[in-house]
Design a protein around this motif. Structure first.
Motif, mmCIF file in Angstrom:
data_model
loop_
_atom_site.group_PDB
_atom_site.id
_atom_site.type_symbol
_atom_site.label_atom_id
_atom_site.label_comp_id
_atom_site.label_asym_id
_atom_site.label_seq_id
_atom_site.Cartn_x
_atom_site.Cartn_y
_atom_site.Cartn_z
ATOM 1 N N GLU A 1 0.854 -1.193 0.000
ATOM 2 C CA GLU A 1 0.000 0.000 0.000
ATOM 3 C C GLU A 1 0.890 1.243 0.000
ATOM 4 O O GLU A 1 2.041 1.193 0.415
ATOM 5 N N THR A 2 0.379 2.372 -0.465
ATOM 6 C CA THR A 2 1.159 3.602 -0.504
ATOM 7 C C THR A 2 1.913 3.808 0.807
ATOM 8 O O THR A 2 1.329 3.675 1.874
ATOM 9 N N HIS A 3 3.182 4.107 0.721
ATOM 10 C CA HIS A 3 4.078 4.284 1.871
ATOM 11 C C HIS A 3 4.266 2.987 2.653
ATOM 12 O O HIS A 3 4.826 3.006 3.743
ATOM 13 N N ASP B 1 5.050 -1.470 2.929
ATOM 14 C CA ASP B 1 6.126 -2.420 2.684
ATOM 15 C C ASP B 1 5.548 -3.772 2.290
ATOM 16 O O ASP B 1 4.340 -3.973 2.285
ATOM 17 N N SER C 1 10.364 3.059 8.744
ATOM 18 C CA SER C 1 10.481 3.539 7.372
ATOM 19 C C SER C 1 11.944 3.763 6.988
ATOM 20 O O SER C 1 12.824 3.833 7.830
ATOM 21 N N TYR D 1 12.852 8.473 2.050
ATOM 22 C CA TYR D 1 12.131 8.701 0.803
ATOM 23 C C TYR D 1 13.062 9.197 -0.298
ATOM 24 O O TYR D 1 12.687 9.234 -1.463
ATOM 25 N N TYR E 1 12.763 4.962 -4.719
ATOM 26 C CA TYR E 1 11.961 4.603 -3.544
ATOM 27 C C TYR E 1 10.483 4.411 -3.882
ATOM 28 O O TYR E 1 9.829 3.536 -3.332
ATOM 29 N N PHE E 2 9.928 5.207 -4.780
ATOM 30 C CA PHE E 2 8.506 5.085 -5.095
ATOM 31 C C PHE E 2 8.255 4.280 -6.367
ATOM 32 O O PHE E 2 7.153 4.253 -6.884
ATOM 33 N N ASP E 3 9.265 3.587 -6.847
ATOM 34 C CA ASP E 3 9.149 2.686 -7.996
ATOM 35 C C ASP E 3 9.349 1.270 -7.456
ATOM 36 O O ASP E 3 10.462 0.890 -7.108
ATOM 37 N N TRP E 4 8.257 0.500 -7.379
ATOM 38 C CA TRP E 4 8.350 -0.818 -6.736
ATOM 39 C C TRP E 4 9.360 -1.741 -7.409
ATOM 40 O O TRP E 4 9.923 -2.617 -6.765
ATOM 41 N N ARG F 1 12.229 -0.452 -5.491
ATOM 42 C CA ARG F 1 12.003 -0.413 -4.041
ATOM 43 C C ARG F 1 12.126 -1.787 -3.400
ATOM 44 O O ARG F 1 12.562 -1.909 -2.255
ATOM 45 N N LYS G 1 12.082 -2.655 3.009
ATOM 46 C CA LYS G 1 10.844 -2.706 2.232
ATOM 47 C C LYS G 1 10.422 -4.142 1.936
ATOM 48 O O LYS G 1 9.253 -4.413 1.706
#
Length: 177
Positions: free
Chosen positions: A20-22, A24, A45, A48, A53-56, A59, A65
């Motif tokens: 889910e957003t933000h 793991d 966490s 960022y 970081y926001f590209d699975w 990530r 994560k």
């Protein structure tokens, strides 16, 4: 806070939507407190500002994560995501009394590519003096199952389990399969 509550035994387990957003890859992770110490922890966490970081696809390469960076299971590791992104996991059973508590998380959707069914139970029993994490993995094919636990304690292993040592206190872990 009384001394009794600071030393109380506590266990918590997590379900939810994987990645889910933000979030793991951490379905099934748990924390454990006893005798005034956190024995099993969540690493929290990461930054960022890490590359991707926001590209699975990137990530999943960061330890904090991945499922292996949490106190949960990894099935058939292959270097990719170690839980299915978007997999919805739910607490399917829960009970509590003055003597103990139990929660069962159905993790099947997090591991659907590797197993027919995956469930994890957290139990606090024997008048809330003992803990148990119990995993049930049902697969129609041979499956490598890894179990991870994050702790800051020193760990001494033996043939039956381990002893965690932290701040002059000890917690015994017995492994049963």
């Amino acid at each position: 806070n009384s001394s009794a509550s600071k030393n109380a035994n506590y266990i918590a387990i997590k379900g939810g939507t994987v990645g889910e957003t933000h979030g793991d890859l951490d379905a099934g992770t748990f924390v454990l407190d006893s005798i005034g110490e956190r024995w099993v922890m969540d690493l929290g966490s990461d930054s960022y500002t890490l590359d991707g970081y926001f590209d699975w696809s990137k990530r999943i390469n960061y330890y904090r994560k991945r499922a292996e960076g949490h106190s949960t299971l990894v099935l058939n590791p292959d270097g990719g995501a170690d839980q299915k992104l978007g997999g919805k996991t739910v607490i399917s059973e829960m009970a509590a009394s003055n003597y103990g508590s139990c929660a069962v998380v159905d993790l099947t959707n997090a591991y659907i590519d590797d197993a027919k069914s995956v469930k994890r139970a957290s139990l606090l029993f024997d008048n809330r003096n003992k803990f148990m994490i119990q995993d049930e993995v049902v697969s129609e094919k041979p499956t490598d199952v890894y179990w991870f636990m994050q702790t800051k304690a020193n760990v001494e292993t033996d043939e039956n389990g381990a002893t965690l040592i932290q701040d002059g206190k000890k917690l015994r872990l017995d492994f049963v399969s």
